[in-house]
Scaffold this active site. Structure first.
Site, mmCIF file in Angstrom:
data_model
loop_
_atom_site.group_PDB
_atom_site.id
_atom_site.type_symbol
_atom_site.label_atom_id
_atom_site.label_comp_id
_atom_site.label_asym_id
_atom_site.label_seq_id
_atom_site.Cartn_x
_atom_site.Cartn_y
_atom_site.Cartn_z
ATOM 1 N N GLY A 1 0.773 -1.242 0.000
ATOM 2 C CA GLY A 1 0.000 0.000 0.000
ATOM 3 C C GLY A 1 0.799 1.283 0.000
ATOM 4 N N ARG B 1 -6.320 0.727 -6.331
ATOM 5 C CA ARG B 1 -5.040 1.287 -5.875
ATOM 6 C C ARG B 1 -4.613 2.517 -6.660
ATOM 7 N NH1 ARG B 1 -2.390 -2.232 -2.385
ATOM 8 N NH2 ARG B 1 -2.583 -4.427 -2.870
ATOM 9 N N ASP C 1 -4.216 1.258 11.324
ATOM 10 C CA ASP C 1 -5.588 0.926 11.713
ATOM 11 C C ASP C 1 -5.551 0.519 13.190
ATOM 12 O OD1 ASP C 1 -8.245 -0.382 9.988
ATOM 13 O OD2 ASP C 1 -7.816 -1.201 11.953
ATOM 14 N N LYS D 1 -6.014 5.964 11.726
ATOM 15 C CA LYS D 1 -7.344 5.829 12.334
ATOM 16 C C LYS D 1 -7.163 5.909 13.848
ATOM 17 C CE LYS D 1 -9.030 2.788 8.667
ATOM 18 N NZ LYS D 1 -9.540 1.436 8.364
HETATM 19 P P1 5GP Z 1 -3.079 -2.475 11.379
HETATM 20 O O1 5GP Z 1 -2.050 -3.527 11.655
HETATM 21 O O2 5GP Z 1 -2.679 -1.085 11.812
HETATM 22 O O3 5GP Z 1 -4.425 -2.857 11.936
HETATM 23 O O4 5GP Z 1 -3.346 -2.489 9.831
HETATM 24 C C1 5GP Z 1 -2.490 -1.931 8.936
HETATM 25 C C2 5GP Z 1 -2.699 -2.515 7.562
HETATM 26 O O5 5GP Z 1 -4.059 -2.943 7.321
HETATM 27 C C3 5GP Z 1 -2.424 -1.441 6.529
HETATM 28 O O6 5GP Z 1 -1.073 -1.406 6.164
HETATM 29 C C4 5GP Z 1 -3.341 -1.856 5.384
HETATM 30 O O7 5GP Z 1 -2.685 -2.812 4.575
HETATM 31 C C5 5GP Z 1 -4.524 -2.525 6.054
HETATM 32 N N1 5GP Z 1 -5.632 -1.575 6.248
HETATM 33 C C6 5GP Z 1 -6.068 -1.085 7.431
HETATM 34 N N2 5GP Z 1 -7.091 -0.223 7.238
HETATM 35 C C7 5GP Z 1 -7.298 -0.171 5.895
HETATM 36 C C8 5GP Z 1 -8.211 0.576 5.065
HETATM 37 O O8 5GP Z 1 -9.065 1.367 5.511
HETATM 38 N N3 5GP Z 1 -8.103 0.382 3.729
HETATM 39 C C9 5GP Z 1 -7.200 -0.480 3.173
HETATM 40 N N4 5GP Z 1 -7.208 -0.579 1.852
HETATM 41 N N5 5GP Z 1 -6.319 -1.182 3.917
HETATM 42 C C10 5GP Z 1 -6.367 -1.021 5.271
#
Ligand code: 5GP
Length: 193
Positions: free
Chosen positions: A60, A180, A118, A146
């Site tokens: 991403g 993307r 996230d 977030k």
């Molecule tokens: P975390 O480990 O912080 O929960 O998640 C991070 C990863 O989850 C990000 O690098 C991404 O790949 C995916 N992710 C989390 N939220 C989103 C979102 O709203 N949209 C997309 N496309 N990917 C997300």
């Protein structure tokens, strides 16, 4: 769907079918913010003994990494890491390393470049992993954060935009590998929103 429309309906099968993509940041807003971040980071790292190493978190962060690095006014090097995370709940889960970095980061200034934070699980894992190699300094830039749902031990040093708990796509972020290449950031919302 076309890339120029401001809001569009998701037409492929899956839990988001029929929902709308609503533009929350335009290409212009994104590029302006990326330049600001690049200047702030350049200022903070300008006295580094060697060029800092930017570590992009695949897939991403690809476009963010490219724009950020080119907008910085100091030299830097790049490397990439790929992980996959599975969340049991919002605060627990497993992170698996898919592709490791190849650079030697001991005594170097390291900046992890993430597309979105996230729950914070991925960034907690990446910080721990990088820290175990004793970099000279370690910081994190995330394009989106977030904040209200993240369970981070330590907040990112640099944040593009704080967003509510939407699922977002565009500027490198996907939904089942789609969207993307959209140049803005789009939130998936109900059709009436
Ligand atoms: P975390 O480990 O912080 O929960 O998640 C991070 C990863 O989850 C990000 O690098 C991404 O790949 C995916 N992710 C989390 N939220 C989103 C979102 O709203 N949209 C997309 N496309 N990917 C997300």
């Amino acid at each position: 769907m076309t890339k120029s429309n401001k809001s569009l309906i998701i037409d492929h099968e899956g839990p988001f079918k029929g929902k709308k993509l609503k533009c929350i940041f335009t290409e212009e807003q994104i590029q302006k913010r990326v330049k600001e971040l690049a200047l702030e980071i350049s200022q903070d790292l300008k006295n580094a003994k060697q060029p800092p190493i930017l570590i992009g978190v695949l897939n991403g962060s690809l476009f963010f990494m490219a724009d950020l690095m080119r907008a910085m006014n100091i030299e830097s090097e790049m490397d990439f890491i790929k992980i996959s995370s599975y969340h049991h709940t919002s605060s627990t889960g497993t992170v698996r390393l898919v592709k490791d970095i190849s650079a030697q980061i001991t005594d170097r200034d390291v900046l992890i470049v993430e597309d979105i934070v996230d729950t914070g699980l991925s960034i907690n894992f990446l910080r721990n992993r990088m820290q175990s190699n004793s970099p000279h300094s370690l910081s994190v830039v995330t394009f989106l954060y977030k904040k209200e749902i993240s369970q981070l031990k330590k907040e990112p040093e640099y944040i593009g935009f704080v967003i509510p708990n939407y699922y977002v796509v565009g500027y490198g972020l996907d939904l089942d590998q789609k969207y993307r290449t959209l140049r803005g950031i789009y939130a998936i919302v109900d059709e009436k929103e």
